[in-house]
Write an enzyme that holds these catalytic residues in place. Structure first.
Site: not given
Ligand code: SF4
Length: 280
Positions: A71, A123
């Site tokens: 991420h 993310e």
């Protein structure tokens, strides 16, 4: 019963790469620390803990080389790692990295940066850092309506749906003179969603496998619910109930990007046994 696994299901390129990097690093250092769970799959995280990968939530707790998961992380984490002289393994997915670069570029060029995605997803939180925490996060076209600026630059969380992204972009374009659009939705997500949709249309029931905390698995489940008569989201075969399959002829199986193939196989075999009536 006919049991079919979606053409694109399970580990994506970025997760596979991160897992391989973790394996190599464990082999080299015996113990490593992952900043947050390596992937959104509790079974894999548990397996890796036994191998020597300890999950930490703060760099101050690192007592071994640190693995940055697929991420990605915001820039200040790299600064801290370097300041503390901690060894690190960067498993940020190259597609996520590309999106981070776009955010940085648009922010530096004076665009009002819009990130389409879930504000609680790691993310997206990392992307925000590349705009110096000066960007809008929107998750619906309605939220996009509220943003007004001469210059708008937009990217998407890599696991969002393409249709939704297009709707958000359409809204944003009503209030901007100049726009920069980077479709950063990754191929793996698109392919997985398309094949889940196709299989759901021809199945009486869809079994979606993946972490309950995995955004891309939840999205697959949403798609399957819309196109199949019944859909269930499970993490392992232990959650399957036999009565789900009463009167069912066609079973479809799909899995999120952080689901290993051995978990998919176990689910497949379990349903096969239900069909063969070797479990009841
Ligand atoms: S879903 Fe795509 S962007 Fe995300 S980790 Fe996998 S390959 Fe990378």
């Amino acid at each position: 019963m006919q049991i079919k696994i979606a053409e694109n299901a399970g580990f994506c390129y970025g997760v596979m790469r991160a897992i391989k990097m973790a394996d190599d690093a464990i082999g080299r250092f015996h113990k490593i620390c992952s900043l947050g769970p390596i992937i959104h799959n509790p079974q894999v995280v548990e397996d890796y803990e036994k191998k020597g990968l300890v999950v930490i939530d703060n760099l101050d707790k690192a007592d071994a080389p640190v693995l940055i998961r697929s991420h990605g992380v915001p820039p200040e984490i790299y600064d801290k790692i370097k300041r503390k002289k901690i060894e690190y393994i960067d498993a940020t997915c190259p597609f996520v990295k590309e999106a981070q670069d776009y955010v940085k570029e648009m922010h530096n060029d004076g665009y009002t940066v819009v990130i389409f995605g879930d504000k609680n997803h790691p993310e997206v939180k990392a992307h925000l850092g590349y705009a110096d925490y000066n960007a809008h996060i929107v998750n619906t076209p309605k939220e996009a309506e509220l943003i007004k600026s001469e210059k708008i630059g937009v990217i998407s969380q890599t696991t969002q749906s393409v249709e939704r992204f297009a709707e958000v972009v359409a809204e944003l374009s009503k209030n901007a003179k100049q726009m920069k659009i980077y479709n950063t939705i990754c191929d793996a997500t698109e392919k997985r969603q398309k094949s889940a949709k196709q299989l759901a249309k021809e199945s009486d029931i869809m079994i979606v496998i993946g972490g309950k905390n995995s955004a891309n698995t939840r999205k697959l489940y949403e798609i399957c619910k819309n196109y199949s008569k019944k859909a269930y989201h499970i993490e392992t075969e232990k959650e399957i109930e036999i009565n789900w399959f009463e009167g069912v002829e066609k079973v479809g199986i799909t899995a999120g990007a952080s689901t290993p193939s051995y978990v998919i196989e176990r689910v497949y075999r379990f349903i096969k046994k239900i069909d063969e009536k070797t479990i009841s």
